[in-house]
Every structure is written in C-alpha cells, then in structure tokens.
Scaffold this active site. Structure first.
Site, PDB file in Angstrom:
ATOM      1  N   LYS A  59      -1.207  10.225   1.641  1.00  0.00           N
ATOM      2  CA  LYS A  59      -0.228   9.470   0.848  1.00  0.00           C
ATOM      3  C   LYS A  59      -0.877   9.031  -0.447  1.00  0.00           C
ATOM      4  CE  LYS A  59       3.738   7.285   0.517  1.00  0.00           C
ATOM      5  NZ  LYS A  59       3.925   7.917  -0.789  1.00  0.00           N
ATOM      6  N   LYS A 107      -7.084   1.776   0.990  1.00  0.00           N
ATOM      7  CA  LYS A 107      -5.934   0.876   0.790  1.00  0.00           C
ATOM      8  C   LYS A 107      -5.003   0.947   1.992  1.00  0.00           C
ATOM      9  CE  LYS A 107      -4.475   1.076  -3.416  1.00  0.00           C
ATOM     10  NZ  LYS A 107      -3.806   1.601  -4.638  1.00  0.00           N
ATOM     11  N   LYS A 125      -4.245  11.757  -3.874  1.00  0.00           N
ATOM     12  CA  LYS A 125      -3.840  11.490  -5.258  1.00  0.00           C
ATOM     13  C   LYS A 125      -3.799  12.793  -6.004  1.00  0.00           C
ATOM     14  CE  LYS A 125      -3.029   7.649  -7.633  1.00  0.00           C
ATOM     15  NZ  LYS A 125      -2.636   6.335  -7.069  1.00  0.00           N
ATOM     16  N   THR A 150       4.777  -3.017  -6.479  1.00  0.00           N
ATOM     17  CA  THR A 150       3.351  -3.155  -6.787  1.00  0.00           C
ATOM     18  C   THR A 150       3.103  -4.465  -7.542  1.00  0.00           C
ATOM     19  OG1 THR A 150       3.269  -0.751  -6.919  1.00  0.00           O
ATOM     20  CG2 THR A 150       1.348  -1.940  -7.708  1.00  0.00           C
ATOM     21  N   ASN A 152       5.388   0.078 -15.171  1.00  0.00           N
ATOM     22  CA  ASN A 152       5.976  -0.311 -13.895  1.00  0.00           C
ATOM     23  C   ASN A 152       5.261  -1.533 -13.314  1.00  0.00           C
ATOM     24  OD1 ASN A 152       5.587  -0.185 -10.804  1.00  0.00           O
ATOM     25  ND2 ASN A 152       7.565   0.778 -11.156  1.00  0.00           N
ATOM     26  N   SER A 169       6.484   1.934  -0.122  1.00  0.00           N
ATOM     27  CA  SER A 169       6.653   3.385   0.065  1.00  0.00           C
ATOM     28  C   SER A 169       6.744   3.705   1.562  1.00  0.00           C
ATOM     29  CB  SER A 169       5.467   4.146  -0.533  1.00  0.00           C
ATOM     30  OG  SER A 169       5.683   4.409  -1.897  1.00  0.00           O
TER      31      SER A 169
HETATM   32  P1  NAD Z   1       2.944   3.115 -16.291  1.00  0.00           P
HETATM   33  O1  NAD Z   1       2.747   4.454 -16.866  1.00  0.00           O
HETATM   34  O2  NAD Z   1       4.285   2.679 -15.846  1.00  0.00           O
HETATM   35  O3  NAD Z   1       2.410   1.999 -17.333  1.00  0.00           O
HETATM   36  C1  NAD Z   1       1.137   2.036 -17.884  1.00  0.00           C
HETATM   37  C2  NAD Z   1       1.005   0.900 -18.902  1.00  0.00           C
HETATM   38  O4  NAD Z   1      -0.357   0.860 -19.370  1.00  0.00           O
HETATM   39  C3  NAD Z   1       1.883   1.089 -20.156  1.00  0.00           C
HETATM   40  O5  NAD Z   1       2.414  -0.167 -20.541  1.00  0.00           O
HETATM   41  C4  NAD Z   1       0.888   1.582 -21.202  1.00  0.00           C
HETATM   42  O6  NAD Z   1       1.265   1.279 -22.539  1.00  0.00           O
HETATM   43  C5  NAD Z   1      -0.348   0.803 -20.794  1.00  0.00           C
HETATM   44  N1  NAD Z   1      -1.581   1.383 -21.342  1.00  0.00           N
HETATM   45  C6  NAD Z   1      -1.950   2.689 -21.343  1.00  0.00           C
HETATM   46  N2  NAD Z   1      -3.110   2.832 -22.006  1.00  0.00           N
HETATM   47  C7  NAD Z   1      -3.467   1.589 -22.402  1.00  0.00           C
HETATM   48  C8  NAD Z   1      -4.576   1.083 -23.140  1.00  0.00           C
HETATM   49  N3  NAD Z   1      -5.535   1.892 -23.588  1.00  0.00           N
HETATM   50  N4  NAD Z   1      -4.630  -0.256 -23.371  1.00  0.00           N
HETATM   51  C9  NAD Z   1      -3.649  -1.072 -22.928  1.00  0.00           C
HETATM   52  N5  NAD Z   1      -2.592  -0.648 -22.229  1.00  0.00           N
HETATM   53  C10 NAD Z   1      -2.508   0.664 -21.977  1.00  0.00           C
HETATM   54  O7  NAD Z   1       1.888   3.012 -15.088  1.00  0.00           O
HETATM   55  P2  NAD Z   1       1.953   2.077 -13.798  1.00  0.00           P
HETATM   56  O8  NAD Z   1       2.695   2.797 -12.733  1.00  0.00           O
HETATM   57  O9  NAD Z   1       2.378   0.712 -14.185  1.00  0.00           O
HETATM   58  O10 NAD Z   1       0.420   2.090 -13.348  1.00  0.00           O
HETATM   59  C11 NAD Z   1      -0.546   1.216 -13.915  1.00  0.00           C
HETATM   60  C12 NAD Z   1      -1.755   1.144 -13.005  1.00  0.00           C
HETATM   61  O11 NAD Z   1      -1.363   0.674 -11.705  1.00  0.00           O
HETATM   62  C13 NAD Z   1      -2.489   2.451 -12.762  1.00  0.00           C
HETATM   63  O12 NAD Z   1      -3.860   2.186 -12.589  1.00  0.00           O
HETATM   64  C14 NAD Z   1      -1.910   2.921 -11.439  1.00  0.00           C
HETATM   65  O13 NAD Z   1      -2.766   3.819 -10.756  1.00  0.00           O
HETATM   66  C15 NAD Z   1      -1.792   1.602 -10.720  1.00  0.00           C
HETATM   67  N6  NAD Z   1      -0.859   1.595  -9.587  1.00  0.00           N
HETATM   68  C16 NAD Z   1       0.448   1.933  -9.761  1.00  0.00           C
HETATM   69  C17 NAD Z   1       1.317   1.877  -8.689  1.00  0.00           C
HETATM   70  C18 NAD Z   1       2.792   2.146  -8.835  1.00  0.00           C
HETATM   71  O14 NAD Z   1       3.530   1.890  -7.872  1.00  0.00           O
HETATM   72  N7  NAD Z   1       3.282   2.607  -9.979  1.00  0.00           N
HETATM   73  C19 NAD Z   1       0.832   1.515  -7.417  1.00  0.00           C
HETATM   74  C20 NAD Z   1      -0.511   1.168  -7.262  1.00  0.00           C
HETATM   75  C21 NAD Z   1      -1.339   1.212  -8.373  1.00  0.00           C
END
Ligand code: NAD
Length: 423
Positions: free
Chosen positions: A73, A97, A109, A197, A228, A356
């Site tokens: 997953k 996790k 992943k 999240t 997100n 999820s």
């Molecule tokens: P996303 O693509 O929805 O958002 C990413 C955000 O990060 C955007 O606002 C973008 O502008 C910003 N960003 C990118 N580069 C940047 C930089 N250099 N400086 C500052 N901001 C920057 O992604 P997400 O789904 O919100 O995921 C964010 C993190 O959370 C990742 O590490 C991801 O692996 C982790 N994560 C996500 C989920 C999920 O359910 N989506 C679950 C667990 C962990």
C-alpha cells in the site's frame, strides 16, 4: 534518470531508521536483512502523446517494500525529482507506517518522474492511463493498492481505477474498485479521505499537547506546503483555535502575525492553485519562514527541508512532520536534544493511509460509513498509536522518531517469528 544524489541520501535516511530500530530491539539478523531491502522493484518506460502530436517516453516506478502484514500500500507521486531511490525510501517508510498503525497492509510507493504542472489535463490523463497499463498485474485490489501523493489527486485515482477495471472481465469489475484508494467519493471513494492526512496531523498534535497538559488555543503555527496535506492541516488547526500565522508553498510564503484567514486562503489556493497573490498579509522569504518564532511548525511539502544547514535557525517548540521525511535524522536528533518535540512522519501523516484502509474496507463490504464515523475512527487510530509511541519513548528514554520505529519494528519482527521465513 533512475537515482539522484538527494534521493540516495533520502534512501540512506530510511535505511538508517530501520537499522536504528532493529538495533534497539535486537532484531533477528534475518528479519533485519529482509526489512532492509524492498521485495520488488519495478521500472517502466512508456510513451505518451503530447497535445502537439509529439511522443515522449516517460519513466515510472513502483517499489513494493514489504507485504508481511497485508497487500502492498502506498502513494503514487508525480514529481520531477521522483526516482528509484526516492521510491525505495518512501516505500520503506510506508511499511513502518502501516505497522505502527496496526493496518493489515504492507508498504509500497511509486510514481512518474514529471512536473505535472507542465502537462495539460488531457496529457495527464494519458500519462495515468498509460502508466497504469504498464504496471499491469503488478497492482491489484488484494496485491498492491495505490493512493494519491504529491502531484496526484482523486482524479488521478479515478483514471487509474478506470484503466485497471477495463483490463478485467465484466464480472470482476465492481469488486476491483478497491485497487486504488483516495478516489472521488462518486467512484467509491471514502468520505473524509481528502482531508485525512491533514486532520491526522492535527490529531497527533492534540495528543501531544494533551500529554503535556497544554491548550492549543491561540498557539501559533506555520505550515509549509498548501496542497492536499498542508491546506487540510491548516483548516484542522484553525478549527482548534490555533493561529496559523504563516503558510509557504512553491511560490513563496505569506505571514500575518495575528493569524491568516485560512478559509479565505483555501478559497484563493483552490482558484489559483497557489497562495501567490493572496492579500491582507505580508510576504516573507523561505529563510524567514523557517526562522519564525512559532509554537508549532508543520512541514507539509517536501522531504529534507530541515537539515543541519538550517536547523540552528528553527525557533518552533514543536514540529509535526506532515510531509514524508521533511526533517533529516541528524537535524531531528539536534532538535530533540534542544527540547523540541518532533512528531515523526510515520505517525503524523498516517491519517491518509488509515482512511485509505477505511475506503478499502467499505469497497470490500459494499458499505458506506458516515463522515462522523470515519473522523472519530481516524482520531482513535492516531491517538492509540500516539499512546503506544509515548509508552515506548518513556521506557527507552528516546526520541519520538526512534520510539515510533521501535513500536513498528516490534510488530514486524513478531509476525516474521510467527510465520517464519520461507522456505
Ligand atoms: P500536493 O502536491 O497536494 O502539495 C504539495 C505542496 O507543496 C504544494 O502546496 C506545493 O506548492 C508545495 N511545495 C512544493 N515544492 C515546494 C518548495 N520547494 N517549497 C515550499 N513548498 C513547496 O502534495 P501533498 O499530497 O499535500 O503531499 C505533501 C507531502 O505529504 C508529501 O511529502 C507527501 O508524500 C506527504 N503525504 C501525503 C499524503 C496524502 O494523502 N496526500 C499522505 C501522507 C503523506
């Protein structure tokens, strides 16, 4: 490109987490060896047609780290920095996790090495469908279940599900919808998955403050990333009456000493896909953002944002790792030694995979849970894991991160001892 220097460092961080926990619990050598290597590694090169008629060949990955607890997953990431080692690191963290949260899932992943902002909507659909086709039988509802991550969303999962279902016989299709989670609700997605999240990160913070017997009311917070995870974390912290004084994204950072209007910022970001152009606030640099004198800092964007290079400037008293790997192990140790609580990613951002799992169960049983039911189950799951991590931390006198890995590694070792290693 299959590996870069930064992704190689990231993978080293992930293997160090495994080594550290294995040493702390005196793990059997054979289990340690198994957990230090992903089980399956897949690279696919596939062509897609751009809107101008040109064909480009893209590279995609799926790393299946471990499935001793259940089906693989983990998210699918679309980012220009995505490569084999980044996938390996993120897949390793997923195994731990899921184990920490007691979910019947393993860790995986993957993703595609592209900047999704440089692709049109129609091109992205072709990327997703062709990538899913290339993955073929390497994903499946009882085998490997993708979800959204950075650069992907519910729509991505909708296309992925549809492509997968079209490769099945008619009688199998309804039952195979759970091949992905994080789908749009109309396609069988779960209520509460999109915000899960960010809300999970807020629950982890609430638990910590409860343990410290402190109130979150008017505590200040700065959040890096407003996608997100970051936007829903901001919303959840504002619900707790915290003052979200700063938010950063790829375009820069905004600041208001008395607290930003989070609902207005979310509205702005959903219209413009960025926080740039938001008024009634100051703009600050990335260095100023990280050096803010705030109670809580929530890195919710990228990995390796707080390192030994900038850790000296951090003034926050608590860090909630909503992103994966935003604080390097060395920087995290320095922060803990200085009395900063760092809630580790495998706990702080586990809300996504928890809900999820709820989506997968709802699909499997053809049922639909209420938003209230899902949110209270999510809270209980995060608080239960937080209790267990807190207990290990007390006994071991160690950091939150080490305690979380020890708790997860203990379960994985127990399962391997009971099952044995084939043959
Ligand atoms: P996303 O693509 O929805 O958002 C990413 C955000 O990060 C955007 O606002 C973008 O502008 C910003 N960003 C990118 N580069 C940047 C930089 N250099 N400086 C500052 N901001 C920057 O992604 P997400 O789904 O919100 O995921 C964010 C993190 O959370 C990742 O590490 C991801 O692996 C982790 N994560 C996500 C989920 C999920 O359910 N989506 C679950 C667990 C962990």
């Amino acid at each position: 490109m299959t590996v870069s220097a930064s992704s190689t460092r990231l993978y080293r961080e992930a293997t160090a987490n495994v080594e550290d926990a294995a040493t702390a619990i005196d793990m059997d050598q054979k289990v340690r060896r198994v957990l230090l290597r992903p089980m399956n590694e897949l690279i696919v090169n596939f062509p897609i047609e751009r809107d101008d008629g040109e064909h480009v060949v893209l590279q995609g990955y799926r790393i299946q780290h471990n499935n001793v607890l259940g089906p693989f997953k983990g998210g699918m990431r679309f980012h220009q920095g995505m490569d084999l080692n980044e996938s390996r690191a993120l897949a390793t963290w997923m195994t731990f996790k899921c184990a920490l949260l007691n979910l019947p899932f393993g860790g995986a992943k993957g993703g595609v090495s592209i900047d999704p902002k440089r692709f049109s909507h129609a091109e992205l659909e072709r990327v997703v469908r062709r990538f899913t086709h290339a993955l073929g039988e390497n994903i499946g509802p009882e085998f490997d279940i993708p979800a959204p991550d950075m650069g992907t969303d519910a729509q991505t999962m909708g296309w992925m599900m549809d492509t997968y279902l079209n490769s099945r016989g008619p009688g199998e299709r309804q039952n195979a919808r759970r091949v992905v989670t994080g789908k749009p609700v109309e396609l069988g997605g779960s209520l509460g998955r999109e915000a899960a999240t960010g809300r999970g990160a807020a629950y982890a913070l609430r638990h910590l403050y409860g343990q410290l017997d402190r109130s979150l009311r008017h505590q200040s917070a700065a959040i890096q990333g407003f996608g997100n995870v970051g936007s829903h974390a901001a919303e959840a912290l504002a619900e707790l009456n915290m003052d979200v004084v700063a938010v950063a994204d790829k375009s820069g950072a905004v600041y208001h000493p008395e607290g930003l209007d989070v609902a207005a910022l979310m509205h702005h970001a959903s219209r413009h896909r960025t926080i740039a152009g938001f008024t009634e606030c100051d703009t600050i640099s990335s260095e100023e953002f990280f050096a803010l004198d705030v109670d809580v800092l929530v890195p919710a964007a990228l990995e390796s944002q707080i390192t030994t290079d900038n850790v000296g400037s951090i003034r926050a008293r608590t860090i909630v790792e909503a992103a994966n790997g935003p604080v390097t192990n060395e920087a995290s140790d320095l922060l803990e030694q200085a009395g900063v609580n760092v809630i580790p990613d495998i706990l702080a951002n586990a809300g996504g995979v928890v809900v999820s799992y709820y989506e997968w169960v709802q699909n499997k049983t053809s049922s639909r849970w209420t938003a209230h039911d899902i949110d209270s189950r999510l809270r209980d799951a995060i608080w239960d894991a937080s209790d267990r991590v807190g207990a290990v931390r007390k006994v071991q006198g160690c950091s939150w991160r080490r305690a979380a890995y020890i708790e997860a590694a203990t379960l994985l070792q127990k399962v391997y001892r009971l099952r044995g290693i084939f043959p």
